[in-house]
Design a protein around this motif. Structure first.
Motif, short mmCIF file in Angstrom:
data_model
loop_
_atom_site.label_atom_id
_atom_site.label_comp_id
_atom_site.label_asym_id
_atom_site.label_seq_id
_atom_site.Cartn_x
_atom_site.Cartn_y
_atom_site.Cartn_z
N LEU A 1 1.38 6.57 10.93
CA LEU A 1 1.55 5.13 10.72
C LEU A 1 0.61 4.32 11.60
O LEU A 1 -0.15 3.48 11.12
N PHE A 2 0.65 4.58 12.90
CA PHE A 2 -0.18 3.80 13.81
C PHE A 2 -1.64 4.21 13.75
O PHE A 2 -2.53 3.39 13.98
N ASP B 1 -2.99 2.31 10.80
CA ASP B 1 -3.12 0.91 11.16
C ASP B 1 -4.35 0.69 12.04
O ASP B 1 -5.09 -0.28 11.85
N LEU B 2 -4.58 1.60 12.96
CA LEU B 2 -5.74 1.50 13.85
C LEU B 2 -7.04 1.67 13.07
O LEU B 2 -7.98 0.88 13.22
N LEU B 3 -7.10 2.69 12.23
CA LEU B 3 -8.33 2.95 11.47
C LEU B 3 -8.65 1.84 10.48
O LEU B 3 -9.81 1.44 10.33
N LEU B 4 -7.64 1.33 9.80
CA LEU B 4 -7.89 0.25 8.85
C LEU B 4 -8.26 -1.04 9.57
O LEU B 4 -9.05 -1.84 9.05
N PRO C 1 -0.90 -1.05 7.40
CA PRO C 1 0.57 -1.06 7.25
C PRO C 1 1.28 -2.08 8.13
O PRO C 1 2.26 -2.67 7.72
N LEU C 2 0.77 -2.31 9.33
CA LEU C 2 1.42 -3.24 10.25
C LEU C 2 0.60 -4.51 10.46
O LEU C 2 0.88 -5.28 11.36
N GLY C 3 -0.42 -4.71 9.67
CA GLY C 3 -1.24 -5.90 9.77
C GLY C 3 -2.26 -5.85 10.89
O GLY C 3 -2.90 -6.85 11.18
#
Length: 67
Positions: free
Chosen positions: A19-20, A23-26, A36-38
């Protein structure tokens, strides 16, 4: 019972890592609207990736000792 707790911890840490990590890669790739977490905080994402990887390692080594 200890083996089951090790496996639950391993699965939870892998889910957090995915999940994280996503989020970091995107967020780094500039697609923060698809994250996923903006992609709120890269430092927070990096911290969670490191600590969930550490938890996965500790869970795996503890599971191996339980056998």
């Amino acid at each position: 019972m200890p083996k089951a707790l090790c496996l639950v911890s391993l699965v939870a840490s892998i889910l957090l890592l995915v999940l994280f990590g996503a989020d970091l890669l995107l967020g780094v790739a500039g697609m923060s609207d698809m994250a996923p977490l903006g992609s709120a905080s890269m430092l927070m994402n990096l911290g969670f990736v490191i600590f969930s990887g550490l938890l996965a390692f500790l869970s795996f080594t503890t599971y191996r000792e339980q056998r």
